[in-house]
Design an enzyme around this catalytic site. Structure first.
Site, PDB file in Angstrom:
ATOM      1  N   SER A 292       0.818  -1.203   0.000  1.00 17.64           N
ATOM      2  CA  SER A 292       0.000   0.000   0.000  1.00 17.64           C
ATOM      3  C   SER A 292       0.853   1.255   0.000  1.00 17.64           C
ATOM      4  CB  SER A 292      -0.867   0.001   1.249  1.00 17.64           C
ATOM      5  OG  SER A 292      -0.037   0.055   2.401  1.00 17.64           O
ATOM      6  N   LYS A 293       0.252   2.284  -0.494  1.00 16.21           N
ATOM      7  CA  LYS A 293       0.894   3.597  -0.571  1.00 16.21           C
ATOM      8  C   LYS A 293       1.364   4.052   0.805  1.00 16.21           C
ATOM      9  CE  LYS A 293      -0.712   8.189  -2.008  1.00 16.21           C
ATOM     10  NZ  LYS A 293      -1.905   8.895  -2.491  1.00 16.21           N
ATOM     11  N   ARG A 294       0.563   3.665   1.792  1.00 14.61           N
ATOM     12  CA  ARG A 294       0.848   4.083   3.155  1.00 14.61           C
ATOM     13  C   ARG A 294       2.175   3.524   3.682  1.00 14.61           C
ATOM     14  NH1 ARG A 294      -0.866   8.475   5.685  1.00 14.61           N
ATOM     15  NH2 ARG A 294       0.220   8.342   7.676  1.00 14.61           N
ATOM     16  N   LYS A 295       2.434   2.266   3.339  1.00 19.66           N
ATOM     17  CA  LYS A 295       3.626   1.610   3.888  1.00 19.66           C
ATOM     18  C   LYS A 295       4.776   1.431   2.914  1.00 19.66           C
ATOM     19  CE  LYS A 295       0.871  -0.996   7.216  1.00 19.66           C
ATOM     20  NZ  LYS A 295       0.250  -2.318   7.522  1.00 19.66           N
ATOM     21  N   SER A 296       4.506   1.624   1.635  1.00 22.38           N
ATOM     22  CA  SER A 296       5.562   1.412   0.644  1.00 22.38           C
ATOM     23  C   SER A 296       5.467   2.461  -0.455  1.00 22.38           C
ATOM     24  CB  SER A 296       5.416   0.031  -0.004  1.00 22.38           C
ATOM     25  OG  SER A 296       5.435  -0.996   0.947  1.00 22.38           O
TER      26      SER A 296
END
Length: 535
Positions: A294-298
Site C-alpha cells: 500500500s501507498k501508506r507503507k511502501s
RNA sequence: GCCCUCAUCGUCUAGAGGCCUAGGACGCCACCCUUUCAAGGUGGAGAUCAGGGGUUCGAAUCCCCUUGGGGGCACCA
C-alpha cells in the site's frame, strides 16, 4: 496447477463475430507454441491514482501470458468512479505502462484516445449505453430489481449487523416489492432507485488458473448487490462483466484480492447469457510487514521509481520475478526472454514481499549492460534535474559524460546516483570540509604540505599529456620521498578536489576535472587546512 | 463475525515421492583485487522445508488436523 480442467471457455468459438486481426506482437515474439488467437486478456485500471506497482505487475503478467501464447492483450479504462478519475492519472498509467515496455493490441495508446480496436470505445464512461441496455435486460427478466433503500437505511442495517457480530449483508428490503409498493417507496424516498442484482442461492465454483478449484457459497456474498447507482452510472462489478463479455475476454488474470468478487462476476456472466471466462488470481505484492502493498507503507507509484533512476529493464525483470520464476538459475533476463519462458502454471500462490535491495541490485545489473550512448541519453534527465534544483551548477555536455562512463557505469545502482557519484565535477563553488581533508593518520600541517607539493608537481605537468597513467607516477614518487603512505596522500588529494571520501578512481577523477580545476581546488583546499579556525 | 486463501534460509525463489545431509540469487560476514568507493572473484554463516498426525519401502513434495499469515465481505475499483 492442472491446466486441463477449465471453466466454460475458450468461449463459444462459433458465436463470436469475426475478429479483427490484432496488431502484430512485438519483435520479441519468440513464441514457444502456436499463436492462439482465441486467447484474449486485458488490464483494466481505474484512473483514480498514479500507476501502482501492483497494477503494473498485473498488466505485465497479462502481457506476458498474451505474448507467450500469441493471444491478444487489451487495455481498458474503468473510469466509472467519476469523482476520483482524472485525465492526469489516465496519462500517468498509460505512459507508465508504455515506459515499462508493455504494449497492447487494443485500447487507447495515449490519454484521451479511445478508438484503437474492434471493440471501441475502451473507456467505460463512453460505454454507458451498453450497460444501460444490459441492466434493462436483467431487470426485465427479473434477474435484477430497483432498490429504493437510502444510504441512511443501509448504514443502519450495517451498524446493526456489526453490533450483532454478523457479516455485512443486504437485508433484501426491496427484493420482493409489489408494483404498488415500489411506487410508494419511490414517493417516500424521492430519489431514483439503484439497481440490484439477485444473487441466487447455491455454490459457485471455478477452476482457477493458478490455485485450482475454488468454490464459494453465494450466501457469503453479502446479499443482492448494486450494479447501477441511483444516478444511473454503473458499478464496477457490472461493468467489468459486461465489458469482458463484450470484448470477448477469454482469461481474466488479476490480483488475489479479487477472489471474493469472482463468484459475483460468474453469476453476472450467467445472467447475461455469456460464457464464463477462465479466471486466474495472482499472488499479491506485499509490504515488508506482509500486508497487501500500500501507498501508506511502501512506495507504490511506478513513476516514483522512475524518478529515482530505476530503469525499465530492471523494474520489469524484478516484477516478473515476483511470484514467478523460469525455474532456471538465471536472475537477469531481458523481456523477450521472459516472454519466451513465461509459464503461468509456474506462478506462485503465495504473496511476495517487495524487496527494494534486490530491485536495486537488479537495476545495477541492467545499468551495467547498457550501451554507452544509451546510458548517456538516460542519464541526461537526472543530470538536468540536479541542475534544476541546484545540486550541480551546470549540465555537462555528452562528450564530457562519455569518457566518464567506464568508471561510472559499474558504480550506479540507479541513474539518479550519478549526481552523488560525480556531481562534484560540475559544482562551481565546491565546499570542502577541512576536517575531511586531513587523512586519519595525518595532521593539518602535513596535509597542507602534501597538497601544496602535489599541486606543484601537477602544475609542472604538461597540459597536453594530462592522462591518468602519467599523473600517477610522480605523485607516488612524492609519497615515497616524503615517507608518506600513498593511500594517505591520495585520500587528501581526493577530498581536496571532490569534497568526498568515496569517488571513482583518483587519477580518472583528476583527468575528468581537468588541469585548471584540479590545481585550483588543491590550492583552495590547502588554504583551508593551512589556516584552521582556532577553537 | 463470516467467507476465501496461503505456508522452503531475513528476502525473492529452485523443488511436480527417491537426483535434497534442500540448490541459486539479494542482503550479511571474511578473504582476494585495490589509492577511496563500487564492480568483480573466492569462501562462509543462514531453512530439523510452520507444527502434528497419516499414506508409502521412501515425503519439502500426497491426505488430514492444528497454528500462523494474508485477502475479502460498499450506490470504491
Amino acid at each position: 496447477m492442472n491446466g486441463q480442467v477449465r471453466a466454460g471457455l475458450p468461449a463459444r468459438p462459433g458465436t463470436h463475430p469475426p475478429r479483427h486481426s490484432p496488431a502484430l506482437p512485438p519483435a520479441a515474439a519468440t513464441l514457444s507454441s502456436m499463436p492462439d488467437s482465441t486467447i484474449r486478456v486485458r488490464i483494466a485500471p481505474s484512473p483514480t491514482g498514479p500507476l501502482h506497482i501492483g497494477t503494473a505487475r498485473t498488466a505485465l503478467f497479462n502481457f506476458l501470458y498474451a505474448r507467450h501464447v500469441g493471444g491478444t492483450f487489451l487495455f481498458r479504462l474503468e473510469d466509472t468512479d467519476v469523482a476520483r478519475s482524472t485525465a492526469e492519472f489516465e496519462r500517468d498509467i498509460i505512459d507508465g505502462l508504455h515506459w515499462l515496455g508493455i504494449t497492447w493490441d487494443e485500447g487507447p495508446d495515449t490519454a484521451g484516445d479511445m478508438d484503437h480496436g474492434p471493440f471501441a470505445p475502451y473507456r467505460q464512461m463512453a460505454r454507458l449505453a451498453i450497460y444501460k441496455e444490459a441492466s434493462d435486460r436483467l431487470v426485465a427478466a427479473d434477474l435484477a430489481y430497483p432498490c429504493f433503500c437510502t444510504p441512511e437505511e443501509l448504514d443502519a442495517d450495517r451498524k446493526a449487523q456489526e453490533a450483532a457480530r454478523q457479516p455485512p449483508k443486504y437485508v433484501g428490503r426491496c427484493a420482493n416489492l409489489a408494483p404498488d409498493e415500489r411506487t410508494a417507496r419511490l414517493a417516500g424516498t424521492g430519489r431514483p432507485p439503484a439497481t440490484r442484482f439477485r444473487v441466487r442461492p447455491g455454490v459457485v465454483g471455478w477452476n482457477d488458473m493458478i490455485r485450482d478449484r475454488i468454490e464459494i457459497d453465494t450466501t457469503n456474498l453479502g446479499g443482492d448487490f448494486v450494479i447501477v447507482r441511483g444516478d444511473g452510472t454503473p458499478l464496477y462489478h457490472f461493468t467489468v462483466v459486461v465489458d469482458d463479455a463484450a470484448m470477448e475476454i477469454s482469461h481474466v488474470i488479476r490480483g488475489e484480492d479479487h477472489v471474493g468478487n469472482t463468484p459475483k462476476h460468474i453469476l453476472l456472466f450467467e445472467a447475461l447469457g455469456h460464457a464464463v471466462p477462465v479466471f486466474g488470481h495472482l499472488p499479491l505484492i506485499l509490504n515488508p510487514d506482509g500486508t497487501k502493498m500500500s501507498k501508506r507503507k511502501s512506495q507504490t507509484a511506478i513513476d516514483d521509481y522512475r524518478a529515482e533512476g530505476f530503469i525499465r529493464e530492471g523494474l520489469v525483470n524484478y516484477l516478473a520475478y515476483l511470484g514467478w520464476s523460469p525455474g532456471t538459475e538465471e536472475d537477469v533476463l531481458p523481456l523477450d526472454e521472459i516472454i519466451a519462458k513465461f509459464d503461468i502454471d509456474k506462478v506462485h500462490k503465495g504473496g511476495a514481499k517487495f524487496d527494494r535491495g534486490r530491485l536495486e541490485w537488479l537495476n545495477g545489473q541492467w545499468i551495467r549492460r547498457l550501451e554507452p550512448n544509451d546510458l548517456i541519453d538516460r542519464l541526461r534527465p537526472y543530470l538536468q534535474a540536479a541542475v534544476d534544483d541546484g545540486r550541480i551548477s551546470r549540465l555537462p555536455a555528452d562528450d564530457e559524460v562519455g569518457p566518464l562512463l567506464p568508471v561510472v557505469q559499474e558504480r550506479l545502482p540507479t541513474l539518479a546516483a550519478v549526481v552523488d557519484l560525480v556531481g562534484f565535477l560540475w559544482i562551481d563553488d565546491l565546499v570542502v570540509d577541512p576536517a575531511l581533508v586531513v587523512p586519519k593518520r595525518w595532521d593539518p600541517a602535513t596535509t597542507h604540505e602534501a597538497l601544496v607539493a602535489a599541486r606543484d608537481i601537477l602544475a609542472a605537468h604538461d597540459t597536453v599529456t594530462w592522462e591518468a597513467d602519467e599523473l600517477e607516477p610522480p605523485l607516488r614518487e612524492l609519497a615515497e620521498t616524503r615517507g608518506w603512505k600513498a593511500g594517505d596522500l591520495f585520500m587528501a588529494i581526493r577530498v581536496a578536489v571532490t569534497g568526498r571520501t568515496a569517488t571513482p578512481p583518483l587519477f580518472d577523477t583528476l583527468v575528468a576535472l581537468g588541469r585548471e580545476l584540479t590545481l585550483a581546488r588543491l590550492e583552495s583546499a590547502a588554504a583551508v587546512v593551512g589556516a584552521p579556525t582556532v577553537r
